[in-house]
Design an enzyme around this catalytic site. Structure first.
Site, PDB file in Angstrom:
ATOM      1  N   GLY A 111       0.822  -1.217   0.000  1.00  0.00           N
ATOM      2  CA  GLY A 111       0.000   0.000   0.000  1.00  0.00           C
ATOM      3  C   GLY A 111       0.853   1.263   0.000  1.00  0.00           C
ATOM      4  O   GLY A 111       2.089   1.217  -0.010  1.00  0.00           O
ATOM      5  N   SER A 118      -1.909  -9.749  -3.796  1.00  0.00           N
ATOM      6  CA  SER A 118      -0.491  -9.387  -3.981  1.00  0.00           C
ATOM      7  C   SER A 118       0.473 -10.544  -3.732  1.00  0.00           C
ATOM      8  O   SER A 118       1.691 -10.368  -3.868  1.00  0.00           O
ATOM      9  CB  SER A 118      -0.118  -8.253  -3.029  1.00  0.00           C
ATOM     10  OG  SER A 118      -0.959  -7.181  -3.221  1.00  0.00           O
ATOM     11  N   CYS A 153      -3.394  11.220  10.105  1.00  0.00           N
ATOM     12  CA  CYS A 153      -2.299  11.971   9.475  1.00  0.00           C
ATOM     13  C   CYS A 153      -2.454  13.496   9.560  1.00  0.00           C
ATOM     14  O   CYS A 153      -1.498  14.228   9.291  1.00  0.00           O
ATOM     15  CB  CYS A 153      -2.114  11.528   8.027  1.00  0.00           C
ATOM     16  SG  CYS A 153      -3.643  11.150   7.193  1.00  0.00           S
ATOM     17  N   GLN A 163      -6.372  17.942   2.612  1.00  0.00           N
ATOM     18  CA  GLN A 163      -5.740  16.622   2.654  1.00  0.00           C
ATOM     19  C   GLN A 163      -5.588  16.016   1.257  1.00  0.00           C
ATOM     20  O   GLN A 163      -6.536  15.975   0.472  1.00  0.00           O
ATOM     21  CB  GLN A 163      -6.547  15.700   3.572  1.00  0.00           C
ATOM     22  CG  GLN A 163      -6.609  16.238   5.004  1.00  0.00           C
ATOM     23  CD  GLN A 163      -7.325  15.343   6.005  1.00  0.00           C
ATOM     24  OE1 GLN A 163      -7.922  15.845   6.937  1.00  0.00           O
ATOM     25  NE2 GLN A 163      -7.267  14.037   5.838  1.00  0.00           N
ATOM     26  N   SER A 174      -3.512  10.778  -1.410  1.00  0.00           N
ATOM     27  CA  SER A 174      -2.787   9.594  -0.913  1.00  0.00           C
ATOM     28  C   SER A 174      -3.188   9.264   0.522  1.00  0.00           C
ATOM     29  O   SER A 174      -2.954   8.157   0.993  1.00  0.00           O
ATOM     30  CB  SER A 174      -1.271   9.780  -1.015  1.00  0.00           C
ATOM     31  OG  SER A 174      -0.874  10.912  -0.278  1.00  0.00           O
ATOM     32  N   ARG A 233     -10.776  17.260   1.370  1.00  0.00           N
ATOM     33  CA  ARG A 233      -9.916  16.534   0.428  1.00  0.00           C
ATOM     34  C   ARG A 233      -9.620  17.464  -0.751  1.00  0.00           C
ATOM     35  O   ARG A 233     -10.546  18.086  -1.291  1.00  0.00           O
ATOM     36  CB  ARG A 233     -10.645  15.286  -0.069  1.00  0.00           C
ATOM     37  CG  ARG A 233      -9.810  14.389  -0.937  1.00  0.00           C
ATOM     38  CD  ARG A 233      -8.780  13.595  -0.165  1.00  0.00           C
ATOM     39  NE  ARG A 233      -9.382  12.573   0.667  1.00  0.00           N
ATOM     40  CZ  ARG A 233      -8.738  11.972   1.672  1.00  0.00           C
ATOM     41  NH1 ARG A 233      -7.491  12.292   1.983  1.00  0.00           N
ATOM     42  NH2 ARG A 233      -9.336  11.041   2.403  1.00  0.00           N
ATOM     43  N   HIS A 240      -0.373  16.675   3.424  1.00  0.00           N
ATOM     44  CA  HIS A 240      -1.563  17.330   3.968  1.00  0.00           C
ATOM     45  C   HIS A 240      -1.152  18.716   4.492  1.00  0.00           C
ATOM     46  O   HIS A 240      -0.056  18.877   5.059  1.00  0.00           O
ATOM     47  CB  HIS A 240      -2.120  16.551   5.162  1.00  0.00           C
ATOM     48  CG  HIS A 240      -2.746  15.233   4.806  1.00  0.00           C
ATOM     49  ND1 HIS A 240      -2.896  14.777   3.516  1.00  0.00           N
ATOM     50  CD2 HIS A 240      -3.295  14.280   5.618  1.00  0.00           C
ATOM     51  CE1 HIS A 240      -3.508  13.599   3.539  1.00  0.00           C
ATOM     52  NE2 HIS A 240      -3.736  13.271   4.798  1.00  0.00           N
TER      53      HIS A 240
END
Ligand code: NAP
Length: 345
Positions: A13, A41, A129, A156, A159, A235, A242
């Site tokens: 990720g 994966s 975050c 933000q 990602s 966003r 961010h």
């Protein structure tokens, strides 16, 4: 300590990829490493310390022999995997919001409340975050002049949602440039050439879950359960980093140059603040770096005891992977990787 058996869950990720780079760069004492993800994966190869390591599907056997599991998957998947890892004796540092507000789970930004790692019972969490850069700026000022009230508006990057949203912004941008009108995909509304004042669902109080996280987590990390704080999380069509515009009221008047001085001495912070010469942080400048950047520090002209500031952080590094690795380093430094008691989750 000679070396630690590590598992990175979610290694494919956005955060997991950054984990591997940072573990390498900081020469984290890895004895052996397991790279885990979903069935999709399994068999992929990722580079770590010059060797190709095969990604494995995460199963109930994945955590045998693992001392420390960094889990970077959705909250729903974390809720399933963390107990399995803990049952096998691993200490878990979780990036999701699944356990953050559990009073028995330390929620840590090492520069702010590093000592809290000592209370762990096998499970620790990193903050959201946007919370991390906010507390990094608030805390050094709060220690000198108490913070009374905070208004935080976030900008933000995609990602922050994960790899799917990064692909979505790129694809939607291509569609718009070709004259089309893209439809929303994983994000709630079209993100290309747009801003979305909603991150996660709405709560009974009109705030979003993301906004409530910023409030609740800031209070927990700063050990200030009654801190007055209000956030609006937005966003924006930015790939990485961010940003936050914050207004902070203090108990007493504080001059911008005093704040600059305090913040420039605080660990993990960089003051970039000479707007007359175009100096202030932006997402492009900050992506790929480890510090929290702060600029545009000015007196809030609507409130004598207030300051207004602009903060930018790489959400994948200090906002996620780096903070988790620093927490692990804190556990090693304080000689408390092995917990005294084990939490049942
Ligand atoms: N992105 C940020 O800025 C940020 C910051 C702080 C915290 N976080 C949190 O960190 C977590 C990961 O975020 P991200 O941005 O890295 O998301 P991402 O790019 O979407 O990556 C998700 C990872 O989870 C793996 N995964 C999905 N289902 C799984 C399963 N059943 N078993 C094992 N692994 C599974 C995926 O593997 P496959 O590739 O096989 O699908 C992938 O490696 C989230 O909880 C997020 O809230 C993110």
């Amino acid at each position: 300590m000679k070396g630690i058996g590590i598992a990175v869950v979610g290694a494919t990720g956005m955060v997991g990829t950054e984990f591997l780079r940072i573990l390498e760069a900081r020469k984290f004492p890895v004895k052996d490493i397991k790279l885990l993800a979903s069935k999709r994966s399994a068999g992929k190869r990722l580079s770590f310390n010059g060797t190709q390591v095969q990604v494995q599907e995460t199963t109930s056997d994945s955590f045998k022999g693992v001392d420390l599991a960094f889990i970077s998957v959705s909250s729903e998947v974390s809720k399933q995997l963390a107990p399995i890892a803990m049952k096998e004796g691993a200490v878990v540092i979780d990036d999701s919001s699944a356990f953050r507000m559990n009073p028995q789970v330390p929620l840590v930004v090492p520069e702010v409340n590093g000592a809290d790692v000592e209370q762990h019972q096998g499970l620790l969490a990193i903050p959201n975050c946007s919370t991390t850069p906010l507390v990094m700026v608030l805390n050094p000022l709060h220690r000198v002049n108490r913070v009374g009230r905070v208004i935080a508006d976030t900008y933000q990057s995609v990602s922050g949602y994960g790899r799917a949203a990064v692909e979505e912004l790129k694809e939607q941008t291509r569609i718009v440039q070709g004259g089309g009108r893209p439809k929303p995909g994983v994000l709630i509304k079209t993100i290309a050439f747009n801003v979305i004042p909603q991150i996660e669902g709405f709560l009974f109080n009109g705030y979003t879950k993301e906004e409530q996280k910023v409030t609740d987590e800031t209070r927990k990390i700063m050990h200030e359960p009654n801190l007055a704080i209000s956030a609006t999380c937005v966003r924006v069509p930015v790939l990485i980093s961010h940003s936050l515009a914050i207004h902070v009221e203090f108990e007493e008047r504080i001059r911008p140059d005093e704040a600059r001085q305090i913040l420039s001495k605080a660990p993990g912070l960089k003051v970039l603040d000479d707007p007359q010469h175009g100096e202030y942080p932006t997402p492009w400048d900050v992506a790929g770096t480890d510090d929290v950047f702060v600029g545009r520090i000015r007196q809030d002209q609507s409130k004598g005891t207030g300051l207004a500031m602009w903060i930018v952080v790489d959400n994948l590094r200090k906002g996620a992977a780096l903070n988790a690795i620093q927490m692990a380093e804190e556990l090693i430094k304080r000689n408390c990787l092995k917990p005294a008691a084990r939490l049942a989750v």
